[in-house]
Write a protein that holds these residues in place. Structure first.
Motif: not given
Ligand code: MRU
Length: 375
Positions: A104, A61, A262-263, A63
């Motif tokens: 995703r 997981r 973002n998350k 990005a």
């Molecule tokens: O659902 P996830 O765990 O894949 O979400 C990840 C995030 O939101 C990260 O902050 C984002 O991918 C940036 S990672 C460098």
């Protein structure tokens, strides 16, 4: 002098100790992030279906890591293609890419890296199957190496924002586990530490899947960075008490105007940061930008299954039949963002205008790159 150099090398080696994803023995090896922090276990993905599930289930997981996983997924998808029929190969290749693209929806790195793989096939219309396979392998390894390089470069750019004694706040996990081996937001922390700066970090636990509590805390503690986990609803209190100096987050997709997905919970932090006059910086490589879209309104937001909210570690925590809203991401409007840390430097406000400028020069580099590839 020699000792100093050795010490530096040791630090470098130490940071490379978390290898989230790797190509080995004709397969992709990933850390199973659903098992952390309890167990450090690896999964070997030997076919594209296993990689698709690994992305979907968040075993891999973050990005940038998803982007690399997609490139490796393509290699898994084509490795058993037998025969020399170019047309059939292209059809099979395109089907593999289309399939991986459904794993995703929000992190644009997945689509950008698949586009990079598709470009290889597009740019060599006459190539034999065996040559295309080799070129695709080479491209996937470049994507892997580029992630390692840009994360370290971004880290150095962002570390300039950190002064001794600062208290940082972050959400989710944008660390080594979200990339090949270094991180974006956490990469900034690693670079600041390497530069000898002293600081501490608050990590929001990040409900519902607890990437902050499980992964960020694990990673930062391994690197001996002072980290304190808070529940997501404690950030406002911390900020009001004057205990947060700067916020760093990752990004899953940044629109042309700087709106950043973002998350889930990141938007809430940005609003709070603005209210308390605290600088707010997403940290993201150019592979997290989506210049095809004008604003965050066009970013598809993944909705995940209700059980992630209704259950905790497999145990139900809500009455049976409870209705659930479970978006995995939110969008922070550009006006709440102080700047975006990238491998090209920090993009300052006005974000839309400066993103355009940055990509104009990047476009030129892209041409050089593809000319090099052809030569
Ligand atoms: O659902 P996830 O765990 O894949 O979400 C990840 C995030 O939101 C990260 O902050 C984002 O991918 C940036 S990672 C460098």
């Amino acid at each position: 002098m020699r000792l100093k150099k050795l010490g530096f090398l040791f630090l470098k080696l130490k940071f490379m100790s978390i290898q989230t994803i790797k190509w080995t023995n004709n397969s992709a090896r990933i850390i199973d992030q659903t098992k952390l922090p309890g167990k450090l276990e690896y999964i070997t993905c030997r076919d594209v279906e296993r990689m698709w599930w690994a992305i979907r289930r968040l075993e891999v997981r973050g990005a940038p890591a998803i982007g690399v996983a997609a490139a490796f997924g393509v290699l898994l998808g084509i490795k058993n293609f037998a025969g020399k029929d170019k047309k059939k190969f292209r059809k099979h290749f395109n089907k593999t890419c289309d399939y991986l693209a459904t794993a995703r929806p929000t992190a644009v790195n997945l689509f950008n890296m698949l586009d990079e793989m598709r470009a290889v096939v597009r740019e060599h219309p006459e190539a034999e199957v065996i040559i295309l396979k080799r070129l695709l392998f080479h491209r996937a390894m470049m994507i892997f190496e580029e992630d390692r390089r840009v994360c370290r470069t971004m880290g150095c750019c962002g570390a300039k924002l950190i002064r001794n004694g600062m208290r940082l706040l972050t959400v989710c996990n944008a660390g080594a586990l979200a990339t090949v081996d270094y991180g974006t937001a956490e990469g900034v922390m690693y670079a600041a530490k390497e530069a000898g700066k002293k600081f501490s970090v608050y990590a929001c636990e990040t409900r519902p899947l607890l990437q902050g509590a499980r992964l960020t805390a694990w990673e930062l503690m391994r690197e001996k960075i002072d980290v304190t986990v808070i529940c997501d609803n404690m950030a406002a209190t911390l900020m009001k008490q004057g205990k947060v100096d700067i916020v760093f987050t990752g990004a899953d997709r940044i629109a042309s105007n700087g709106d950043t997905a973002n998350k889930i919970g990141t938007y809430m932090l940005a609003v709070l940061a603005k209210h308390h006059n605290i600088p707010f910086y997403p940290v993201a490589p150019r592979s997290s930008f989506d210049l095809k879209i004008k604003s965050g309104k066009q970013i598809p937001i993944e909705e995940r299954k209700p059980e992630e909210v209704t259950h905790f570690a497999g145990v139900p925590i809500t009455p049976k039949g409870t209705k659930v809203f479970n978006p995995a991401f939110d969008v922070t409007p550009n006006e709440l963002i102080s700047g975006i840390v990238t491998e090209y430097g920090i993009i300052r406000r006005p974000l839309g205008e400066n993103i355009r400028k940055m990509f104009k020069s990047y476009g030129e580099q892209l041409l050089i790159k593809s000319a090099e590839r052809k030569a």
